[in-house]
Motif scaffolding. Structure first.
Motif: not given
Length: 319
Positions: A83-108
């Motif tokens: 998921r992607y969010r943008q506030q003014q000049d900054n953006y935020f990317i969020e990864a969600r899932g049931l498998d914590n390892d997959k989510v951690a790898n996605a952030y990397q």
């Protein structure tokens, strides 16, 4: 005119078909009248840096986020929602899932991707991340990249400069270039980290406008010296509110030099209006060097076929 101040005696530019002819006259370090004439193509003057504009953080962030989205749409990560969010000049990317390892790898993966895309975007737009000696960080013009991409246009000056320098050695050629650039009218440097490139002129634009701030004059000087001496190692030196260059040739008694990454650099001030020859700095610049209040950035050209560029200039010791 105060003693030791640069003086440009005349400057003219004349259109000749698809090019412009430039003519300069000035007084050098020994108060000798010098002059140079050369022709530059319109393409180099007006097209070379058409992608170079003032850096706009909000636009940059939107562009980087759009490229990240595009990449992730083509290369989705199984079991993870992005998921992607943008506030003014900054953006935020969020990864969600049931498998914590997959989510951690996605952030990397996202962090690697963001770093890669940001670096590519900055390179395209002639900017770079920069941290000054006080550890303040920001985005500044990539002067090395602009100098490199200006060399081809400035090579037309090489025979003219060598013709003016009776004995072809690095010191005489460098001092000729220094006095030429020092005599070009100076414009005040905006804050390097917050100006977003405002006030910076790439080398050919500096010649066209016949004025430039210290970062612009440093970049022009570096590009001219690179056109003259393709293999010499140089460094761009930044202090608060000022910039100058270093050249890898031996220093003589009383000259100012630094060692950076095991390379010795003799320093030079291209800005003016003080007429300072190679190895001499303004007092405030020398103080900053002595106190270690500077950042040095390598400008080493990589030449794949050294046989194509003979070493025309020699040091005093080699002659």
């Amino acid at each position: 005119m105060a003693k030791g101040q640069a003086q440009q005696l005349s400057f003219t530019k004349t259109q000749i078909e698809q090019s412009y002819s430039f003519h300069y006259q000035w007084l050098d370090h020994s108060k000798t009248k010098q002059e140079i004439s050369f022709t530059l193509a319109q393409e180099g003057l007006f097209e070379r840096f058409r992608n170079f504009k003032n850096y706009q953080n909000s636009y940059a962030q939107k562009t980087i986020l759009r490229r990240i989205k595009k990449h992730m749409q083509r290369n989705p990560i199984a079991g993870v929602q992005i998921r992607y969010r943008q506030q003014q000049d900054n953006y935020f990317i969020e990864a969600r899932g049931l498998d914590n390892d997959k989510v951690a790898n996605a952030y990397q993966e996202l962090a690697r991707l963001e770093a890669k895309i940001t670096k590519e975007y900055l390179k395209e737009t002639y900017y770079q991340a920069f941290t000054n000696h006080q550890q303040n960080s920001g985005i500044k013009v990539n002067h090395v990249s602009i100098a490199n991409d200006s060399v081809a246009d400035l090579k037309v000056l090489k025979p003219m400069i060598l013709e003016q320098v009776s004995i072809q050695n690095i010191r005489k050629a460098t001092n000729f270039v220094l006095s030429f650039v020092q005599s070009i009218p100076y414009s005040t440097l905006e804050s390097r980290l917050t100006s977003s490139g405002a006030g910076f002129n790439p080398p050919l634009q500096l010649l066209w406008q016949n004025q430039g701030d210290c970062d612009s004059k440093m970049t022009l000087t570096a590009a001219l010296l690179r056109a003259l001496m393709p293999r010499i190692e140089m460094a761009l030196i930044y202090i608060d509110g000022h910039a100058f260059i270093g050249i890898n040739i031996p220093a003589e008694a009383g000259e100012v030099a630094i060692e950076h990454e095991e390379v010795n650099y003799l320093l030079a001030e291209p800005t003016g209006p003080a007429l300072l020859p190679l190895g001499k700095l303004a007092p405030e610049s020398e103080l900053a060097i002595n106190q270690g209040h500077y950042i040095a950035e390598n400008y080493h050209e990589v030449i794949t076929d050294k046989s194509t560029e003979p070493a025309v200039l020699a040091t005093e010791q080699e002659q």
